[in-house]
Design an enzyme around this catalytic site. Structure first.
Site, PDB file in Angstrom:
ATOM      1  CG  HIS A 138       0.568  -2.611   8.365  1.00 30.54           C
ATOM      2  ND1 HIS A 138      -0.767  -2.378   8.164  1.00 30.54           N
ATOM      3  CD2 HIS A 138       1.213  -1.496   7.957  1.00 30.54           C
ATOM      4  CE1 HIS A 138      -0.923  -1.161   7.664  1.00 30.54           C
ATOM      5  NE2 HIS A 138       0.261  -0.614   7.528  1.00 30.54           N
ATOM      6  CD  GLU A 153      -9.498  -6.295   8.735  1.00 31.90           C
ATOM      7  OE1 GLU A 153      -9.496  -5.885   9.907  1.00 31.90           O
ATOM      8  OE2 GLU A 153      -9.325  -5.565   7.758  1.00 31.90           O
ATOM      9  CG  HIS A 157      -4.773  -3.000   4.965  1.00 26.08           C
ATOM     10  ND1 HIS A 157      -5.487  -2.316   5.936  1.00 26.08           N
ATOM     11  CD2 HIS A 157      -3.618  -3.403   5.549  1.00 26.08           C
ATOM     12  CE1 HIS A 157      -4.770  -2.319   7.057  1.00 26.08           C
ATOM     13  NE2 HIS A 157      -3.644  -2.957   6.852  1.00 26.08           N
TER      14      HIS A 157
END
EC number: 3.1.27.-
Lengths: 609, 528
Positions: free
Chosen positions: A70, A203, A157
């Site tokens: 990402h 995170e 993810h």
């Protein structure tokens, strides 16, 4: 005491621009190197001048690790390596290495070709940057140098997302990147072993959310899409080309098949086929079910989903379009949005998180009038729906990961400050560990207590073991005697004899002496003889010798007699014994010997012990 | 520290290392050469095989005509083929803590070890090794189960009877321990005990020992293993290759500083150059096709076949074979071809780069897409209707005793236009062909064995310098057929420690230090 320092340059109490510096055991590591979707100026990239004001970063960093493809985790990479300057190794997994340059090129095109920005990285820079990449395999222990090792764990993810463990000696840090603790339609759940890192950097995008079951969300999503199609509306789903898009495609594909729907589904940009191809080739990174059945049926070959052409946006009738990028901040998704925004029959479904400053973020916050470039305003009439499909761990998931890894300290990044604060409290309460949440440019410091490995000579070990009785008790600590030698970065514990030999030193003997004064009219040799016979009679079972050099030996204790010049009757008994005897006072503890000393020294007794 | 040697086969090893109170099995090879003593299992009724005469001893005192059949001057057992298992009496297999697998060929005995012996430990293997190993086992089970044989011959195993048997049967060892193939249920149960590892992953065993697999360059996911404590290091080298074929290159430097290096799995064809053999394979294949004949390639369904297909991919056009159909027949053909494309992490750099594009790493994807290569689960079904001649067929099993290959041998054996090309080195081609004699078909022997040869291994050992080398006794003398070739053996100082089936070796270690761990907070008080 050693310290580990963690400084976020991005993602500190914020989402986007992830870039975290870690100093551990004398090594400096950069974790992720992302861009911020919410800014178009300098703030887009992390502030690398924190590392060094001028010059290249190579001298200051031992390695860079990218957790997944990402852009908020790798978007600044070519800028950092080619424009600021870094020539060291960049680690990422194989899928990340494959996909990341494509997204970077996409990002570059939008910024330079469409927005006309200059002073941006070029295609060649992306290529040069990728040449510095060293691929990482899951669970492989990669030795960055003699002391620094890294190891990747599966993070869910997106395809190829990894968590990394960074280890120097027995100190370690785990960085999660973005992760997902529940398997979804195409990826598995994150997993880590009980590696007990000194710090777990996690995170915390969904720090305060506990999401309902995935099934419900999926049903909701399908219902909304279906309703909109039924009333002839157009559905826009802004996504990133790889990741959520594939999951939602699988979902819609099976739904269309089951319901026998005819409305077209499009996937924008030429990336679609290519993207699906990556999923096919990296099928080992997907979930169990897809991996098991891929030979019979490849889930990434879609029947109902077709490539989108710009002209289709004006076609009449219902349709579903997946378009990039996911936060409506640029590109095709934004163009389609502008076209469709005015019709209340249409719908936009935001399936993921939107950072502040993007149009996605604005419409999700209920803004109905948008200021576009060049004074124009856009009225938003279409339905705006938010469906949390982004695969981040929620609060429950984060707690679950802490339970898995058992960290000594916790550090939160990639989240909003207020939400972090809440989670921090929860973590500290539930696990009684410290939890840090440094802002960008702030440093969190954690003191560690690493173990120091010492090589112990086997001979010494056996000797010391023999002293302590027949069998060593592994449950009890033991005191051992030996000499510690530090040489060329290694520690050795050896016997003192061996140490002297290795270091070429002479042995010095430490002896203890004691003077006992007594009155005795006899000559010195006679006094000595009397002492000898007396000791003989009271100390049964000890070796007592009268040596020709005028000394008496009781075991290894030496006794001498001398008289003072002034008073021949005042005799002085000199007792002397070695350090070893002192350590194991066999004779001193024997009653008769003590009695002898005390009784014979009525006239002042001085004991130097 | 002891090494128990349970297999005498140098390329299908099974050793047990007792190291720092852990018991570690190194590989679990199944010696399948025993099947050569059995009659082939035909897929369709074979009048020839069913008409063979039974065997009775010359003086007529021993009559085993139900169990043994004579064929072309040799005697074969008429029963479901059986395998020679690793030795099971030398030590208690239930005490094994872990099994380390080096490549998918060396795990075929796993179900015999992990099932019904009380084994409670863990098996470590890489993902390609597990997946392809599973396919090979599945294939084996399928080959056996689809042609069930009613009778199971046991009388010939009687010690007194075996003594009077002719030929290789008489010399066969431990025949009473030979076993039939396992079931799929046992395979699944055995493989459920496998824990996946990645190259250079450090796996701690009970805090005493650390094991770590290293790339060995031989096949997808193949590995050598490092077994070490703080001050002792054993390297286990099994099936390694320095040739650049499809797998990731061999990691040599991590083998340095070993106290003991256990060396197995060298090439079985020390005099055959793999590249030369590949060339011969292609030219013989082209010659036969041009003459209107068919080519049969008995092979395993994973491994060298990927390289053969890649080689053919480049060769087909230049040799004008563009219209010749290539068939790959195996119950796991499709899976094997598909699986080969998804292990990018385990491939050589060239193939990895292709995946980044993204393109399939192996060109057989294109052969399939363009219909040049077709794969079928068996000769039954679609294949029988789509099959065109002349053609090239890749199929198993390379022993020619079971699998679809038996059918093609029966079908094509009578014509001298056809050719069978042997590429797998595991079986003597003459023994493999014995029950098919007399044979009109041409036979070409191009064994391709990419494993280390003696020249490569001595160079490797010079570089990594282990203190002691342990190896199968076969490597300490030249092969029987070439006794003058002293270059076909290991010559080392100190000489290697040879082992054979059932050997128990004491491994020499001279350890001078052990490790204590001290928290730094305490160690700072040392200096006060």
């Amino acid at each position: 005491m050693p310290e580990i320092k963690v400084t976020p340059l991005g993602a500190g109490q914020d989402v986007g621009r992830s870039c975290i510096l870690v100093s551990i055991g004398g090594k400096n590591i950069m974790l992720d190197c992302g861009m911020h979707m919410g800014y178009n100026d300098d703030r887009r990239f992390p502030d690398f001048s924190y590392v060094t004001q001028n010059g290249r970063l190579t001298d200051f960093l031992d390695c860079v690790i990218i957790s997944h493809f990402h852009l908020d985790h790798c978007g600044a990479l070519p800028y950092m390596s080619e424009m600021v300057g870094y020539d060291g190794p960049i680690y990422m997994t194989h899928p990340t290495k494959a996909i990341c340059p494509i997204l970077l090129e996409d990002f570059r095109k939008i910024t330079v070709d469409k927005k006309g920005e200059t002073n941006f990285f070029t295609s060649q820079m992306i290529k040069d940057c990728m040449k510095k990449v060293v691929p990482l395999n899951l669970h492989q222990t990669v030795q960055v140098d003699d002391e620094l090792e890294i190891k990747a764990y599966y993070a869910g993810h997106v395809l190829g997302a990894a968590m990394v463990q960074i280890k120097v000696g027995s100190e370690s840090v785990v960085y999660t990147g973005d992760y997902n603790m529940t398997p979804d339609r195409h990826l598995g759940a994150a997993w880590i072993d009980k590696c007990r890192p000194d710090i777990l950097i996690s995170e915390s995008t969904y720090a305060t959310t506990i999401r309902d079951s995935k099934r419900c969300r999926e049903r909701d999503f399908l219902k909304k899409v279906h309703e909109s199609i039924e009333r002839g509306g157009k559905v826009l789903i802004p996504v990133f080309a790889l990741g959520r898009a594939q999951e939602l495609c699988i979902l819609l594909e099976t739904f269309w098949e089951r319901m026998n729907l005819k409305a077209p589904i499009y996937f924008s940009t030429g990336l679609t086929e290519k993207a699906n191809h990556y999923y096919k080739l990296f099928i080992t990174w997907t979930n169990q079910k897809i991996r098991k059945t891929f030979v019979q049926r490849n889930m990434f070959e879609f029947k109902h989903i077709k490539a989108f052409d710009r002209s289709y946006a004006d076609n009449p009738g219902p349709m579903v379009v997946f378009a990039t990028p996911g936060m409506l901040h640029a590109g095709q998704s934004l163009q389609i949005f502008k076209k469709w925004a005015g019709n209340e029959k249409n719908m936009v479904i935001m399936p993921g998180y939107c950072v502040q400053g993007t149009i996605g973020h604005k419409i999700l916050n209920g803004q109905r009038k948008l200021e576009m470039e060049g004074r124009a305003t856009l009225d938003v009439k279409l339905q705006v729906e938010y469906m949390s499909f982004s695969a981040h761990a929620d609060a429950k998931g984060i707690m679950q990961l802490i339970r898995m890894a058992e960290p000594r300290n916790m550090l939160l990044v990639h989240g909003e400050a207020a939400k972090m604060e809440f989670l921090k409290g929860k973590i500290e309460q539930e696990f009684s560990i410290d939890c840090y949440m440094p802002a960008n440019g702030e440093t969190a410091m954690v003191t560690t207590n690493p173990s120091v490995p010492v090589d112990m000579s086997l001979n010494l070990l056996k000797r010391e073991m023999a002293l302590g009785g027949p069998l060593p008790d592994p449950k009890k600590p033991r005191t051992m005697h030996g000499t510690l030698i530090m040489k060329e970065n290694s520690l050795k514990l050896v016997s003192s004899e061996q140490a002297l030999k290795e270091l070429g030193l002479n042995e010095h003997q430490l002896r203890f002496t004691c003077r006992v004064q007594l009155q005795d009219p006899h000559s010195d040799p006679d006094t000595l003889h009397r002492v000898y016979t007396h000791l003989k009679s009271v100390l049964k079972g000890y070796t007592i010798q009268h040596l020709p050099d005028g000394t008496v030996m009781v075991e290894s204790i030496v006794i001498k007699v001398s008289s003072s010049a002034e008073d021949v009757n005042a005799k002085v008994l000199l007792l002397s014994w070695s350090y070893q005897v002192q350590q194991s006072p066999v004779i001193f503890s024997s009653e008769p010997f003590n009695q002898f000393l005390f009784s014979s020294s009525r006239k002042g007794f001085r004991h130097t012990r | 520290m002891k090494l128990y040697c349970l297999s005498g086969h140098p390329t299908l090893p099974c050793n047990v290392l007792k190291f720092k109170s852990t018991t570690i099995m190194l590989d679990c090879g199944l010696d399948t050469t025993s099947v050569l003593n059995f009659l082939p299992l035909p897929l369709v009724h074979s009048p020839r095989l069913s008409k063979l005469t039974g065997w009775t001893s010359k003086d007529g005192t021993v009559n085993l005509e139900k169990e043994l059949k004579e064929c072309a001057g040799r005697v074969f057992v008429d029963s479901q083929p059986e395998f020679c298992l690793p030795e099971r009496e030398l030590l208690d297999l239930s005490t094994i803590d872990v099994i380390l697998i080096s490549n998918y060929h060396c795990m075929m005995a796993l179900p015999y070890i992990t099932e019904h012996t009380g084994f409670t430990g863990t098996v470590y293997a890489t993902e390609p090794t597990l997946q392809i190993g599973r396919l090979l086992m599945e294939e084996l089970v399928n080959f056996m189960e689809r042609v069930p044989k009613a009778q199971s011959a046991t009388c010939w195993k009687n010690k007194d009877l075996q003594r009077v048997l002719p030929g290789p049967l008489k010399e066969a060892v431990d025949v009473w321990t030979w076993k039939r193939c396992y079931s799929m249920h046992e395979v699944n149960s055995a493989l459920s005990k496998v824990q996946l590892v990645g190259y250079s992953q450090k796996v701690e065993l009970f805090g005493a020992v650390q094991v770590s697999p290293l790339s060995s360059g031989y096949s997808l996911g193949s590995s050598n293993w490092i077994i070490q404590s703080h001050h002792e290091k054993v390297s286990y080298v099994s099936g390694s290759s320095l040739l650049t074929t499809h797998p990731q290159p061999m990691d040599q430097s991590s083998l340095k500083n070993s106290d003991v290096l256990i060396l197995t799995g060298l090439t079985q064809m020390p005099t055959a150059n793999p590249d030369g053999m590949l060339g011969e394979f292609c030219s013989n294949l082209a010659m036969t096709i041009r003459a209107g004949g068919n080519v049969l390639v008995p092979c395993y369904s994973s491994g060298v076949i990927y390289d053969l297909l890649e080689c053919l991919y480049q060769f087909i056009e230049s040799a004008n074979l563009g219209t010749t159909p290539f068939y790959f027949i195996s119950p796991v053909a499709n899976s094997s071809l598909e699986f080969s494309q998804i292990f990018a992490e385990w491939l050589c750099h060239n193939k990895q780069t292709k995946v980044y594009l993204p393109e399939p790493p192996f060109p057989h994807a294109e052969l399939i897409q363009t219909n040049k290569l077709k794969h079928y689960p068996s000769i039954h079904g679609d294949f029988s209707s789509e099959f065109r001649q002349p053609c090239v067929v890749f199929t198993g099993h390379p022993s020619l005793r079971f699998g679809d290959v038996v059918h093609f041998m029966e079908l094509w054996g009578k014509s001298s236009l056809n050719t069978v090309i042997f590429t797998e080195p595991d079986f003597s081609y003459l023994d493999a062909l014995a029950p098919y004699q007399p044979l009109a078909m041409k036979c070409v022997y191009c064994p391709i064995d990419t494993r280390l040869n003696f020249h490569q291994v001595s160079k490797l050992l010079k570089e990594v310098q282990p203190l002691h080398v342990v190896c199968p006794e076969q490597y300490t003398q030249p092969p029987l057929s070439q006794s003058h070739r002293s270059d076909l053996m290991l010559e080392l100082t100190p000489p290697p420690m040879p082992y054979r089936r059932c050997s128990v070796l004491n491994l020499p270690f001279r350890r001078r230090y052990d490790v204590l761990l001290t928290p730094i907070s305490e160690s700072s008080s040392w200096f006060m």
